[in-house]
Design a protein around this motif. Structure first.
Motif, mmCIF file in Angstrom:
data_model
loop_
_atom_site.group_PDB
_atom_site.id
_atom_site.type_symbol
_atom_site.label_atom_id
_atom_site.label_comp_id
_atom_site.label_asym_id
_atom_site.label_seq_id
_atom_site.Cartn_x
_atom_site.Cartn_y
_atom_site.Cartn_z
ATOM 1 N N PRO A 87 0.821 -1.218 0.000
ATOM 2 C CA PRO A 87 0.000 0.000 0.000
ATOM 3 C C PRO A 87 0.852 1.265 0.000
ATOM 4 C CG PRO A 87 -0.614 -1.499 1.783
ATOM 5 C CD PRO A 87 0.667 -1.987 1.236
ATOM 6 N N PHE A 89 0.099 3.954 1.389
ATOM 7 C CA PHE A 89 0.030 4.472 2.753
ATOM 8 C C PHE A 89 1.221 3.982 3.583
ATOM 9 C CE2 PHE A 89 -2.543 4.675 6.845
ATOM 10 C CZ PHE A 89 -2.598 6.049 6.851
ATOM 11 N N ILE A 90 1.537 2.677 3.470
ATOM 12 C CA ILE A 90 2.659 2.093 4.211
ATOM 13 C C ILE A 90 3.974 2.621 3.641
ATOM 14 C CG2 ILE A 90 3.765 -0.086 4.834
ATOM 15 C CD1 ILE A 90 1.100 0.270 6.150
ATOM 16 N N PHE A 93 4.734 5.879 5.207
ATOM 17 C CA PHE A 93 5.196 5.722 6.585
ATOM 18 C C PHE A 93 6.658 5.287 6.618
ATOM 19 C CE2 PHE A 93 0.735 5.390 8.201
ATOM 20 C CZ PHE A 93 0.874 6.362 9.163
ATOM 21 N N ILE A 94 6.980 4.274 5.796
ATOM 22 C CA ILE A 94 8.344 3.750 5.795
ATOM 23 C C ILE A 94 9.322 4.837 5.372
ATOM 24 C CG2 ILE A 94 9.902 2.167 4.608
ATOM 25 C CD1 ILE A 94 7.726 0.108 4.682
ATOM 26 N N GLN A 97 9.770 7.399 8.175
ATOM 27 C CA GLN A 97 10.573 6.878 9.288
ATOM 28 C C GLN A 97 12.037 6.754 8.889
ATOM 29 O OE1 GLN A 97 9.532 6.757 12.152
ATOM 30 N NE2 GLN A 97 7.337 6.896 11.807
ATOM 31 N N ALA A 98 12.275 6.310 7.650
ATOM 32 C CA ALA A 98 13.663 6.166 7.198
ATOM 33 C C ALA A 98 14.336 7.533 7.105
ATOM 34 C CB ALA A 98 13.689 5.467 5.837
ATOM 35 N N PHE A 200 -1.981 12.603 5.503
ATOM 36 C CA PHE A 200 -2.593 11.716 6.497
ATOM 37 C C PHE A 200 -1.649 10.585 6.865
ATOM 38 C CE2 PHE A 200 -6.211 13.715 4.474
ATOM 39 C CZ PHE A 200 -6.971 14.068 5.572
ATOM 40 N N LYS B 210 -4.803 -3.350 -0.575
ATOM 41 C CA LYS B 210 -3.901 -2.224 -0.352
ATOM 42 C C LYS B 210 -4.599 -1.032 0.278
ATOM 43 C CE LYS B 210 -2.246 -3.004 -4.544
ATOM 44 N NZ LYS B 210 -1.661 -2.559 -5.805
ATOM 45 N N ALA B 211 -5.940 -1.081 0.375
ATOM 46 C CA ALA B 211 -6.660 0.018 1.028
ATOM 47 C C ALA B 211 -6.858 -0.258 2.510
ATOM 48 C CB ALA B 211 -8.009 0.244 0.353
ATOM 49 N N PRO B 213 -4.868 -0.545 5.122
ATOM 50 C CA PRO B 213 -4.222 0.269 6.167
ATOM 51 C C PRO B 213 -4.949 1.576 6.429
ATOM 52 C CG PRO B 213 -2.793 0.056 4.261
ATOM 53 C CD PRO B 213 -3.934 -0.841 4.035
ATOM 54 N N LEU B 214 -5.868 1.968 5.539
ATOM 55 C CA LEU B 214 -6.608 3.209 5.768
ATOM 56 C C LEU B 214 -7.559 3.073 6.955
ATOM 57 C CD1 LEU B 214 -7.387 4.220 2.100
ATOM 58 C CD2 LEU B 214 -5.598 5.070 3.572
ATOM 59 N N LEU B 217 -6.968 5.514 9.613
ATOM 60 C CA LEU B 217 -7.544 6.861 9.546
ATOM 61 C C LEU B 217 -8.927 6.908 10.172
ATOM 62 C CD1 LEU B 217 -6.665 8.033 5.936
ATOM 63 C CD2 LEU B 217 -5.488 8.531 8.059
ATOM 64 N N LEU B 247 10.366 2.081 12.035
ATOM 65 C CA LEU B 247 10.755 1.679 10.673
ATOM 66 C C LEU B 247 10.675 0.163 10.517
ATOM 67 C CD1 LEU B 247 11.848 2.462 7.911
ATOM 68 C CD2 LEU B 247 14.142 2.331 8.839
ATOM 69 N N PHE B 250 7.119 -1.089 10.412
ATOM 70 C CA PHE B 250 6.482 -0.830 9.126
ATOM 71 C C PHE B 250 7.045 -1.745 8.048
ATOM 72 C CE2 PHE B 250 5.113 3.333 10.905
ATOM 73 C CZ PHE B 250 3.768 3.096 10.740
ATOM 74 N N LEU B 254 5.007 -4.169 5.613
ATOM 75 C CA LEU B 254 5.251 -4.201 4.163
ATOM 76 C C LEU B 254 5.364 -5.644 3.681
ATOM 77 C CD1 LEU B 254 6.102 -2.196 1.728
ATOM 78 C CD2 LEU B 254 8.371 -3.074 2.165
ATOM 79 N N TYR B 257 2.007 -7.316 3.531
ATOM 80 C CA TYR B 257 1.203 -6.955 2.369
ATOM 81 C C TYR B 257 1.760 -7.568 1.083
ATOM 82 C CZ TYR B 257 -2.016 -3.938 4.762
ATOM 83 O OH TYR B 257 -3.011 -3.491 5.564
#
Lengths: 275, 293
Positions: A87, A89-90, A93-94, A97-98, A200, B210-211, B213-214, B217, B247, B250, B254, B257
């Protein structure tokens, strides 16, 4: 009416930092519309730049993926798999953070001093993610088109003695683009819609400078009324989408201009579910 | 979880890591992967149902229904899905509370007072004295509705296209045999449509994955929530102090997914081969010729 002009003067460029801090409550309808419209600047900034840079990266990636040399093909395949398989979105985030983990004082690279703090800001960090993301999706589209270039075109190019770069530049690439264009239009629409995720997803909105959806949710959170701000943003995005389709339609006609019936064949607005 | 984890300060190396990864909050983190899978398992069938509803509405002969179908299927084309994910839950919540307030509260008191949305305690959803899981469940339900509406509209587009792609001659044959419209829909149109719908639906499934993780929100305690919570810097006042590890969390998500989409692609490929059997399409023809010699 004067009130509305005043609102445009006050808030029209609010998203790029020109204007006062936002009041907590009591925005009039004109002010809300102006504020959300000013947020569109960021959506257009991210969308246009990501497309402009991503297009070239995607072309390179598609060629690498179609290459017979595994040293080129494997990395391209892996890149496309990672960015298409996870995604956005992820990914935001990654990346954030990196970038945060990079040393604050900058890094020494080949004797040059590199600042790193700008990478954690949305205008650069999120743009990098969007560029990589759209290149992966576009590369898959271009790769599919590249494989569907008619054999006859290549044979004709050979017959004319074209080879190497000139064969690619004059025959393969234009045909690829022509085949890929409808799908690429969808990708562009999807990308512009995806730019609403930026604020977001980890990247903080610096001094209340955000995109259209950031302001819409800002207003909806303050007024507890989602029925005004979100529809305004929705209308703006519909208009933006229609503009995109218009622009891509012009390019499509230009790409197909030498083909019979090209003027009659219009680019149809196809839904964006085929990302 | 284990007895020897009672004093984390004394542990080192692998033992510390094992105890860290089995702490109570981590178990909640692992459980939240279940939340994601649950969302997928509930949303996919409902969205497909909405999709059928939308597709048949677009194809309806009754004009208002057709217009409704056209608006429903076109709305997702021009507007970002994230906007719907933000809008639908809060709009649903307010609509439900407003309806309840008309029944349970004094109807003369307006619901909107300046910048506040106020209903009496009886009309609150969920009630403020409800258990924590009710609040979580209610939030999750709103999320499911938002996802279903958006993906239902996508699915309606796909299914409508697939229904139009079924060769006209097959439907005419059915008509010639005297089947009614409902019988044609059930026995010919829907079974024959799947092979044309599969590419679109499988794309949709990938987008749905892939949606997920929303959910974060929408205020649901999903994997992103726990990754941020667990990964953040923990000072020595915590049982397991560590620097900012978000990190790595996440990156773990990843990988999750990537595995999900990879497995899905394998399953879809096999399904596509099965559905192409005996179909008058290129893939069906390739299967037939491959089997013949």
């Amino acid at each position: 009416m004067n009130e509305c002009l005043q609102a445009i003067a006050d808030l029209g460029l609010r998203s790029i930092g020109i204007g006062e801090a936002l009041p907590r409550t009591g925005l009039t309808l004109c002010q809300q519309m102006t504020l959300i419209a000013s947020g569109l600047i960021w959506n257009i900034y991210f969308g246009v730049l990501a497309l402009a840079i991503g297009f070239w990266l995607a072309t390179g990636l598609a060629l690498a993926k179609a290459s017979r040399n595994p040293a080129l093909r494997r990395p391209a395949e892996a890149f496309i798999f990672v960015f298409r398989g996870s995604p956005l979105f992820i990914q935001f985030f990654i990346a954030y953070q990196a970038f945060v983990l990079l040393p604050r004082e900058g890094i020494e690279l080949f004797g040059l001093h590199m600042e790193t703090s700008w990478l954690t800001r949305a205008w650069a960090g999120a743009l990098i993610v969007l560029v990589l993301n759209t290149s992966a999706y576009s590369a898959e589209i271009f790769h599919g088109a590249l494989r569907n270039v008619p054999k006859g075109d290549l044979e004709a190019a050979d017959a004319y003695g074209l080879s190497g770069w000139s064969r690619f530049r004059r025959v393969v690439w234009p045909t690829t683009l022509r085949l890929a264009w409808p799908a690429y239009t969808n990708e562009a629409i999807f990308l512009f819609h995806a730019t609403t995720l930026v604020f977001f997803s980890g990247f903080p909105a610096f001094r209340q400078q955000g995109d259209a959806l950031y302001y819409a949710s800002f207003i909806a959170d303050r007024t507890y009324n989602p029925f005004v701000a979100y529809p305004i943003a929705a209308v703006y995005f519909i208009l933006l989408t229609l503009c995109l389709i218009g622009i891509f339609g012009v390019v499509n006609r230009r790409l197909n201009r030498h083909l019979p019936g090209a003027s009659a064949k219009r680019l149809r607005f196809r839904p964006n579910y085929i990302r | 979880m284990f007895a020897h984890c009672s004093d984390p300060g004394a542990l080192e190396g692998l033992a510390w890591l094992m105890c860290y990864l089995t702490s109570g909050k981590h178990l909640l983190f692992y459980a939240s992967f279940g939340t994601v899978l649950l969302l997928l398992a509930i949303t996919a069938p409902i969205a497909l149902l909405f999709g059928f509803g939308g597709a048949f509405a677009v194809r309806s002969r009754f004009r208002p229904l057709r217009w409704f179908g056209l608006v429903y299927t076109s709305m997702v084309r021009g507007v970002p899905d994230i906007l719907f994910f933000l809008f639908v839950p809060i709009a649903m919540d307010q609509a439900l509370e407003w309806l309840r307030s008309r029944v349970y509260c004094d109807p003369t008191v307006p619901v909107r007072q300046g910048n506040e949305f106020v209903v009496c305690a009886l009309a609150k959803l969920p009630r403020s004295d409800a258990a924590e899981w009710v609040h979580q469940g209610y939030g999750f339900m709103l999320a499911v509705i938002a996802f279903s509406i958006v993906f239902g509209a996508f699915a309606a587009n796909v299914l409508n296209g697939a229904m139009s792609a079924v060769p006209r001659a097959q439907l005419e044959t059915a008509e010639a045999y005297g089947l009614t419209e409902r019988q044609i829909n059930r026995r010919i149109l829907i079974p024959q449509m799947w092979t044309y719908a599969l590419p679109g639906l499988s794309n949709l499934w990938m987008i749905l994955i892939k949606a997920t993780p929303l959910l974060f929100l929408l205020g649901v305690e999903d994997i992103v929530y726990w990754a941020r919570d667990l990964g953040g810097t923990k000072t020595s006042t915590y049982a397991y102090p560590h620097p900012d590890w978000r990190l790595y969390y996440f990156l773990g998500i990843l990988v999750f997914y990537l595995a999900m989409t990879w497995v899905s692609q394998r399953v879809i490929d096999r399904l596509a081969a099965r559905l192409s059997h005996g179909q008058a399409t290129m893939a069906g023809e390739a299967l037939r010729q491959g089997a013949a010699p």
